[in-house]
Motif scaffolding. Structure first.
Motif, PDB file in Angstrom:
ATOM      1  N   UNK A 227       5.886   3.403  29.659  1.00 17.18           N
ATOM      2  CA  UNK A 227       7.222   3.128  30.168  1.00 17.18           C
ATOM      3  C   UNK A 227       8.174   4.149  29.567  1.00 17.18           C
ATOM      4  N   UNK A 228       8.955   4.793  30.436  1.00 18.22           N
ATOM      5  CA  UNK A 228       9.926   5.763  29.934  1.00 18.22           C
ATOM      6  C   UNK A 228      11.131   5.007  29.386  1.00 18.22           C
ATOM      7  N   UNK A 229      11.346   5.115  28.106  1.00 19.97           N
ATOM      8  CA  UNK A 229      12.431   4.395  27.457  1.00 19.97           C
ATOM      9  C   UNK A 229      13.583   5.357  27.215  1.00 19.97           C
ATOM     10  N   UNK A 230      14.828   4.918  27.466  1.00 22.07           N
ATOM     11  CA  UNK A 230      15.966   5.812  27.216  1.00 22.07           C
ATOM     12  C   UNK A 230      15.957   6.307  25.768  1.00 22.07           C
ATOM     13  N   UNK A 231      16.386   7.554  25.565  1.00 21.87           N
ATOM     14  CA  UNK A 231      16.327   8.169  24.236  1.00 21.87           C
ATOM     15  C   UNK A 231      17.079   7.337  23.202  1.00 21.87           C
ATOM     16  N   UNK A 232      18.199   6.752  23.622  1.00 21.21           N
ATOM     17  CA  UNK A 232      19.004   5.965  22.668  1.00 21.21           C
ATOM     18  C   UNK A 232      18.210   4.745  22.169  1.00 21.21           C
ATOM     19  N   UNK A 233      17.476   4.095  23.082  1.00 22.35           N
ATOM     20  CA  UNK A 233      16.666   2.935  22.678  1.00 22.35           C
ATOM     21  C   UNK A 233      15.542   3.375  21.750  1.00 22.35           C
ATOM     22  N   UNK A 234      14.915   4.481  22.094  1.00 25.28           N
ATOM     23  CA  UNK A 234      13.824   4.980  21.238  1.00 25.28           C
ATOM     24  C   UNK A 234      14.325   5.265  19.828  1.00 25.28           C
ATOM     25  N   UNK A 235      15.504   5.849  19.756  1.00 25.56           N
ATOM     26  CA  UNK A 235      16.069   6.188  18.440  1.00 25.56           C
ATOM     27  C   UNK A 235      16.404   4.929  17.647  1.00 25.56           C
ATOM     28  N   UNK A 236      16.913   3.903  18.341  1.00 24.26           N
ATOM     29  CA  UNK A 236      17.269   2.668  17.616  1.00 24.26           C
ATOM     30  C   UNK A 236      16.014   1.975  17.097  1.00 24.26           C
ATOM     31  N   UNK A 237      14.944   1.994  17.890  1.00 24.62           N
ATOM     32  CA  UNK A 237      13.685   1.382  17.439  1.00 24.62           C
ATOM     33  C   UNK A 237      13.105   2.171  16.261  1.00 24.62           C
ATOM     34  N   UNK A 238      13.181   3.493  16.341  1.00 25.90           N
ATOM     35  CA  UNK A 238      12.647   4.318  15.249  1.00 25.90           C
ATOM     36  C   UNK A 238      13.442   4.096  13.970  1.00 25.90           C
ATOM     37  N   UNK A 239      14.751   3.945  14.103  1.00 23.50           N
ATOM     38  CA  UNK A 239      15.600   3.708  12.921  1.00 23.50           C
ATOM     39  C   UNK A 239      15.239   2.374  12.278  1.00 23.50           C
ATOM     40  N   UNK A 240      14.907   1.383  13.112  1.00 22.83           N
ATOM     41  CA  UNK A 240      14.529   0.062  12.573  1.00 22.83           C
ATOM     42  C   UNK A 240      13.270   0.184  11.722  1.00 22.83           C
ATOM     43  N   UNK A 241      12.342   1.004  12.158  1.00 23.30           N
ATOM     44  CA  UNK A 241      11.098   1.194  11.395  1.00 23.30           C
ATOM     45  C   UNK A 241      11.379   1.925  10.088  1.00 23.30           C
ATOM     46  N   UNK A 242      12.201   2.958  10.169  1.00 19.81           N
ATOM     47  CA  UNK A 242      12.436   3.802   8.985  1.00 19.81           C
ATOM     48  C   UNK A 242      13.096   3.053   7.838  1.00 19.81           C
ATOM     49  N   UNK A 243      13.726   1.922   8.158  1.00 24.73           N
ATOM     50  CA  UNK A 243      14.396   1.170   7.090  1.00 24.73           C
ATOM     51  C   UNK A 243      13.448   0.272   6.313  1.00 24.73           C
ATOM     52  N   UNK A 244      12.180   0.197   6.716  1.00 23.87           N
ATOM     53  CA  UNK A 244      11.257  -0.743   6.063  1.00 23.87           C
ATOM     54  C   UNK A 244      11.180  -0.566   4.546  1.00 23.87           C
TER      55      UNK A 244
END
Ligand SMILES: [Zn+2]
Length: 300
Positions: A227-244
């Motif tokens: 599924x092609x996800x908008x870049x902004x959504x991808x970035x928000x999901x990646x940021x959520x992971x990076x905070x672990x």
């Protein structure tokens, strides 16, 4: 003294460890009567040590949730002295009230899995254990305090539907789950949550919303199998992971400062009081599967 906190995380969390964002010493897989666990790491942080268990192995997503040896994983953490398990996983939100990148401290669970062994007590007449509160209230409070102090966006309410996978849900399945109160879909929490309760451990889930559930529309186009996800959504999901790493470090601090009160350590007390099991949890398992297997064998 061994750490009392462990995090069970998925592939994205393990990638952080592999890349050095979590400072960790590899202890490796641990033996148990139910087979070998997934590799366990001892992690260091400013505010204390904790264990990390990589749910899907060490080569990326090489073990789908259906085939994870949950009993070996939970047994191994208990044997190391772990009392509280913070489960980390991604989720797909059915409702658009949840935002991509938001954390959810899951509050209730619907188990839709069909081929996972969900008890340590096969053929033993044990395991009639109450499932409320589903997740440890004191660990949930500690996670909420952690996310609040770090100003990370979260909600402490969300009903998680654990599906078998590895495939994703159909649109009709997503509508069915929504019809009976499901708000999030994932593959990871069952039977971990049930098994930790059988071993009288605290367990709570912090999910991050990575996608929305299947709607059957072409609003998000599908291309090359993804599924092609908008870049902004991808970035928000990646940021959520990076905070672990920061979340786990702060959680160590919060657990030290604010000791919790919960009933998790007495979930088997009735069986103990009636003399059906001993006080030593290691003696509880008189059934050892004849096909006691490694972590690469079929569902346990
Ligand atoms: Zn608890």
């Amino acid at each position: 003294m061994n750490p009392s906190l462990a995090c069970i995380g998925g592939t994205a969390a393990y990638d952080l460890l592999r890349e050095g964002a979590l400072v960790a010493k590899r202890l490796g897989p641990q033996n148990s009567p139910f087979g070998d666990s997934q590799p366990i790491y001892l992690c260091e942080s400013r505010f204390g040590q904790f264990y990390f268990l990589s749910r899907h192995g060490e080569r990326g997503y090489d073990l789908a949730p259906t085939f994870v040896n949950y009993r070996a994983n939970v047994y191994a953490l208990k044997a190391l002295g772990v009392r509280a398990v913070a489960s980390w996983s991604e989720t797909r939100a059915i409702s658009h009230n949840f935002k991509i990148g938001q954390y959810v401290l899951v509050s209730d669970l619907i188990d839709e899995t069909v081929s996972r062994t969900n008890t340590f007590f096969e053929n033993q007449g044990l395991g009639l254990v109450r499932q409320w509160p589903v997740f440890c209230p004191s660990l949930r409070t500690a996670l909420a305090t952690t996310l609040g102090e770090e100003n990370f966006p979260y909600t402490d309410q969300g009903v998680y539907v654990c599906v078998e996978g590895p495939r994703q849900e159909t649109p009709a399945e997503a509508r069915k789950y929504a019809a009976y109160g499901g708000e999030l879909i994932g593959h990871s929490l069952a039977p971990e949550v049930f098994l930790t309760r059988e071993l009288q451990m605290c367990y709570a889930s912090v999910c991050y919303v990575a996608h929305y559930a299947e709607t059957g529309s072409d609003f998000h186009p599908f291309e090359n199998g993804r599924v092609l996800q908008p870049a902004q959504e991808r970035q928000r999901a990646a940021a959520a992971v990076e905070r672990l790493p920061r979340i786990l470090e702060r959680l160590c601090d919060v657990l030290e400062r604010i000791p919790g009160i919960c009933q998790c350590e007495s979930s088997m007390a009735d069986y103990i009081a009636r003399g059906q099991v001993d006080t030593d949890w290691r003696t509880w398992f008189n059934h050892v599967p004849s096909e006691a297997h490694s972590n690469s064998s079929v569902a346990s």
